[in-house]
Design an enzyme around this catalytic site. Structure first.
Site, short mmCIF file in Angstrom:
data_model
loop_
_atom_site.label_atom_id
_atom_site.label_comp_id
_atom_site.label_asym_id
_atom_site.label_seq_id
_atom_site.Cartn_x
_atom_site.Cartn_y
_atom_site.Cartn_z
N ASP A 1 0.88 -1.16 0.00
CA ASP A 1 0.00 0.00 0.00
C ASP A 1 0.93 1.23 0.00
OD1 ASP A 1 -2.38 1.67 0.70
OD2 ASP A 1 -1.28 1.89 2.57
N ALA A 2 0.43 2.35 -0.50
CA ALA A 2 1.30 3.53 -0.57
C ALA A 2 1.13 4.46 0.64
CB ALA A 2 1.05 4.30 -1.86
N TYR A 3 -0.05 5.08 0.72
CA TYR A 3 -0.25 6.16 1.70
C TYR A 3 -0.44 5.60 3.11
CZ TYR A 3 -1.08 8.54 -2.71
OH TYR A 3 -0.96 9.01 -3.99
N ARG B 1 -7.47 13.31 6.21
CA ARG B 1 -7.22 11.90 5.91
C ARG B 1 -8.48 11.05 6.16
NH1 ARG B 1 -4.81 7.85 3.01
NH2 ARG B 1 -4.36 6.04 4.29
N SER C 1 -2.21 0.87 -4.99
CA SER C 1 -2.73 1.99 -4.20
C SER C 1 -4.02 2.55 -4.79
CB SER C 1 -1.67 3.09 -4.15
OG SER C 1 -2.21 4.26 -3.58
N ASN C 2 -4.78 3.15 -3.89
CA ASN C 2 -5.98 3.89 -4.31
C ASN C 2 -5.60 5.19 -5.02
OD1 ASN C 2 -7.87 2.07 -3.45
ND2 ASN C 2 -8.31 3.10 -1.50
C1 2OP Z 1 -3.54 3.63 -0.52
O1 2OP Z 1 -2.39 4.02 -0.74
C2 2OP Z 1 -5.33 5.03 0.39
O2 2OP Z 1 -3.52 4.40 1.74
C3 2OP Z 1 -4.31 4.02 0.70
O3 2OP Z 1 -4.13 2.91 -1.30
#
Ligand code: 2OP
Length: 248
Positions: A9-11, A40, A115-116
């Site tokens: 996951d990114a964020y 957030r 990621s979203n």
């Molecule tokens: C993502 O990077 C939103 O943290 C979430 O997919």
């Protein structure tokens, strides 16, 4: 266990979303912390709302709309330049200090992000942070027009990397994401960055924003999803009069 790919996951997992706090505080002194948290929470909420309503907008739109909501609900004056400078931080988020080392040590597996985030945001972020040198793929859920934790979003891992879910380790610090990935059938590593003990200590120090203020900020203001109710009333007692006055 044969892990052929590690997908992140990114964020909140590779990138520290709390690192926007310095810029939100500089833009609105005394409000940085509140802005950061409400933003957030609303950002995520909008991904789920839009997915359920089948009114997809990409994550850059959602990130703007949720920041707009946050500043409005706190009664803060908006300024296009300040707004854009806060948004820009999303393309330059700080990496967690252990991210580069961990990814370098995993180089013998396929490494990717799922990621979203929108394709544009993610590519800029990955390039700006130097992760493009370590990642084999940066996968945005954009092409599915539905956000994690929808199974359609996690299916993109196999569709892109051609590796079965059981051979993939999905890494996220976001509990909802870890659950979604698990429900889909991926192997999952959840990063517990805030332990239950640390939570209890924080409450004991009473250093959290009052829960009521948080509740009001998050749950009582009209959302910015491009939809407006037909009527606005201030209590149930307004309802009989309203109903009587509505003509077919
Ligand atoms: C993502 O990077 C939103 O943290 C979430 O997919």
């Amino acid at each position: 266990m044969t892990i052929q790919a590690v997908v992140f996951d990114a964020y909140g997992t590779l990138y520290d979303i709390q690192s926007v706090a310095a810029i939100t505080e500089r833009a609105y002194p005394g409000y940085g912390e509140l802005i950061t948290q409400i933003w957030r929470i609303k950002q995520l909420e909008y991904t789920w709302l839009r997915s359920l309503m089948r009114r997809y907008e990409d994550f850059s739109v959602i990130t703007r709309e949720s920041l707009d909501y946050t500043l409005d609900c706190l009664g803060l004056k908006q300024d296009a330049e300040i707004f854009d400078s806060i948004m820009d931080k999303y393309l330059h988020l700080d990496l967690y200090p252990d991210a580069l080392q961990a990814l370098s040590e995993l180089k013998d597996r396929k490494l990717a992000i799922l990621s979203n985030g929108s394709t544009g945001m993610l590519n800029a972020l990955v390039r700006n942070s130097g992760l493009d040198r370590l990642l084999d793929a940066t996968i945005s859920i954009d092409s599915k027009s539905i956000f994690k934790p929808s199974p359609d979003a996690y299916a993109l891992i196999e569709e892109t990397l051609r590796i079965a879910p059981t051979d993939v380790l999905f890494v996220s610090s976001n509990p909802w994401d870890a659950c979604g990935a698990k429900a889909f059938g991926l192997k999952v590593a959840w990063i517990e960055r805030v332990t239950p003990d640390a939570m209890v200590r924080a409450f004991e120090r009473r250093d959290l924003v009052t829960p009521l203020a948080m509740f009001k900020a998050i749950r009582t203001q009209m959302d910015q999803l491009g939809l407006k109710p037909d009527h606005q009333i201030s209590g149930l007692s307004d309802l009989p009069g309203l109903v009587a006055g509505i003509r077919p």
